[in-house]
Motif scaffolding. Sequence first.
Motif, PDB file in Angstrom:
ATOM      1  N   SER A 467       0.880  -1.174   0.000  1.00 33.12           N
ATOM      2  CA  SER A 467       0.000   0.000   0.000  1.00 33.12           C
ATOM      3  C   SER A 467       0.913   1.219   0.000  1.00 33.12           C
ATOM      4  O   SER A 467       2.126   1.088   0.161  1.00 33.12           O
ATOM      5  N   GLY A 468       0.326   2.398  -0.178  1.00 30.79           N
ATOM      6  CA  GLY A 468       1.147   3.613  -0.194  1.00 30.79           C
ATOM      7  C   GLY A 468       1.477   4.135   1.198  1.00 30.79           C
ATOM      8  O   GLY A 468       2.160   5.141   1.343  1.00 30.79           O
ATOM      9  N   HIS A 469       0.976   3.446   2.245  1.00 32.33           N
ATOM     10  CA  HIS A 469       1.133   3.990   3.603  1.00 32.33           C
ATOM     11  C   HIS A 469       2.519   3.724   4.191  1.00 32.33           C
ATOM     12  O   HIS A 469       3.145   2.734   3.877  1.00 32.33           O
ATOM     13  N   VAL A 470       2.925   4.635   5.067  1.00 36.33           N
ATOM     14  CA  VAL A 470       4.195   4.444   5.763  1.00 36.33           C
ATOM     15  C   VAL A 470       4.124   5.100   7.139  1.00 36.33           C
ATOM     16  O   VAL A 470       3.445   6.108   7.323  1.00 36.33           O
ATOM     17  N   GLU A 471       4.793   4.495   8.100  1.00 33.58           N
ATOM     18  CA  GLU A 471       4.868   5.076   9.444  1.00 33.58           C
ATOM     19  C   GLU A 471       6.244   5.709   9.628  1.00 33.58           C
ATOM     20  O   GLU A 471       7.236   5.228   9.065  1.00 33.58           O
ATOM     21  N   THR A 472       6.277   6.750  10.420  1.00 31.63           N
ATOM     22  CA  THR A 472       7.551   7.430  10.661  1.00 31.63           C
ATOM     23  C   THR A 472       7.704   7.713  12.153  1.00 31.63           C
ATOM     24  O   THR A 472       6.722   8.048  12.818  1.00 31.63           O
ATOM     25  N   VAL A 473       8.924   7.586  12.655  1.00 34.55           N
ATOM     26  CA  VAL A 473       9.205   7.992  14.033  1.00 34.55           C
ATOM     27  C   VAL A 473      10.232   9.125  13.983  1.00 34.55           C
ATOM     28  O   VAL A 473      11.268   8.995  13.322  1.00 34.55           O
ATOM     29  N   VAL A 474       9.909  10.226  14.653  1.00 36.38           N
ATOM     30  CA  VAL A 474      10.827  11.359  14.701  1.00 36.38           C
ATOM     31  C   VAL A 474      11.165  11.646  16.159  1.00 36.38           C
ATOM     32  O   VAL A 474      10.267  11.681  17.008  1.00 36.38           O
TER      33      VAL A 474
END
Length: 572
Positions: A467-474
């Motif tokens: 899918s086009g989704h992505v998770e990010t941690v900053v």
Amino acid sequence: MNWKKNDVFQALIEDMSDAGEGIGKVDGFTWFIKDAVIGDKVEAKAMKVKKSYGFARLLQVLEPSPSRVTPLCPSARQCGGCQIQALAYPEQLRFKEKKVCNNLRRIGGLENLVLVDEAGRLRDADGMAEPVEGIPVYPIIGMERPWRYRNKAQFPFGMSKDGRIIAGFYAGRTHSIIETEDCLLGVEENREILSCIRNHMERHHIASYHEESHSGLVRHVLIRKGFQTGELMVCLVLNGPVNAFTASEELVEELRSLFGPSMASISCSINRERTNVIMGAEIVNLYGPGYITDYIGNVKYRISPLSFYQVNPVQTEKLYDTALKYAGLTGKETVWDLYCGIGTISLFLAQKAKMVYGVEIIPEAIGDARANARLNGIQNAEFFVGKAEEVLPEQFEKNHIYADVVVVDPPRKGCDQVCLDTIVKMAPQRVVYVSCDSATLARDVKYLGENGYQVEKVRCCDMFGHSGHVETVVKLVRKTPDTYIDITVDMDELDLTASEAKTTYQKIKDYIEEKYDVKVSSLYIAQVKQKYGIIERENYNTAKPENVRQPQCPPEKEKLIEEALRHFKMIS
Ligand code: SAH
């Protein structure tokens, strides 16, 4: 050129949208073309034309992208679930990471992002250990095998044109059911369970649900699997009472004999509404305790048919491990976990923090969070039902609860402004931002950047392959003001010699250390007392030469000192 519907054109796909459509430009006009991937040269047909952009249907791939692969799933194009299966997985990961970086640059104003490897060295630098200047972006955490990663599936039941009972999925954005009993993102057991249910329905003439006429009985089946425990859950969603499902005990026996003790929970959910919502609120248990058990890390969860639970537990653990690492806990910290859901992150952090407070808007999720805390014997986690933007200011302003670390994991729209403002006021040392939408992440990071925080590092994690989704941690850290000179000030410098005053200072220090495990200096206490007008200016200033700048009491310590002063009835 004035484009119209049904125009046929050629385009080179240069980018991809969040929804996974290929993006190509023709004479400055932007086309979104479903099923086309970066690098493809395609022929497409205009479906919908707006002023400066349009949507088109892929007619044929003229020259395939070097990253184009044949989707493993035969229904990939019909199904709405996997938008980018035709892009090779390593390329999907690159695309996702690039999208996040672009948003952080463009919207977040972070100009100096640098891609680094695991060890923090510049990526693609031929092994040269060059010093990295800028904000490091660590490699996206991809899946080892991007298939069969979902622990949950909901299959609709229907009827084929020739009158057979079928189970499958809805064709993208429609309600017509495509017969498929295996989704390559789901577990292998799905197929066997579906065929067992379907055979049972055929044998006992149990009808599947017909949406338009709102007739028939079996609407959906929900299947869940605990990846660490192997436990399976089957929940039939019925448009009628449970006894309308003929010989349910026979189905229970069949499922149990197929899977043995792994078949841990069988139930029905009654949903008689005309609605798109899959599950009904009433659950009737047919077999087992009503839930299955699973673990994320070493935290145990009880999952009932209606509970929320992360669908990709393997990547969830990696994502939360990253968040935990970025939180930098030593066991002494007070942590707020905003938008905490069922408390997955909170319980993860509680094992390394002094105290964790979770906030979530859905009462049932908080019910689960509390139950999960009890189940794991976790006593240093407390949960609040409510909006983060209401609970946080209230707890901070009225109850003076502060934070060393704030973790946020908001929905796509990002954090509420009041929530961000309160975080800034609480002045935690670190903010860990977990995000499922890099555009709102970038917006919020920009705001925090303008209000005392700087981004220390970034890392993406792929939870939803294809899918086009992505998770990010900053990870954001509080900037130290450049006026701050770290000098230790003792009582003599403050010229506070009266023994009475000394006792008071010591009492305040002991109280704060005892209650919050935080050390405060006499100078800070003096500054807060001065703010409330309960210290003579002279005493406070005389000992210092004019040109020495004093450290200023940080707001979180100020709150504690205020609380202590209130405790000793020195202020009201
Ligand atoms: N970290 C969670 C999932 C977070 S998803 C977990 O691991 O389970 C985002 C959550 O934010 C959802 O549970 C949603 O119900 C909640 N939410 C949405 N708006 C909110 C608000 N204004 N305040 C608090 N929680 C909110």
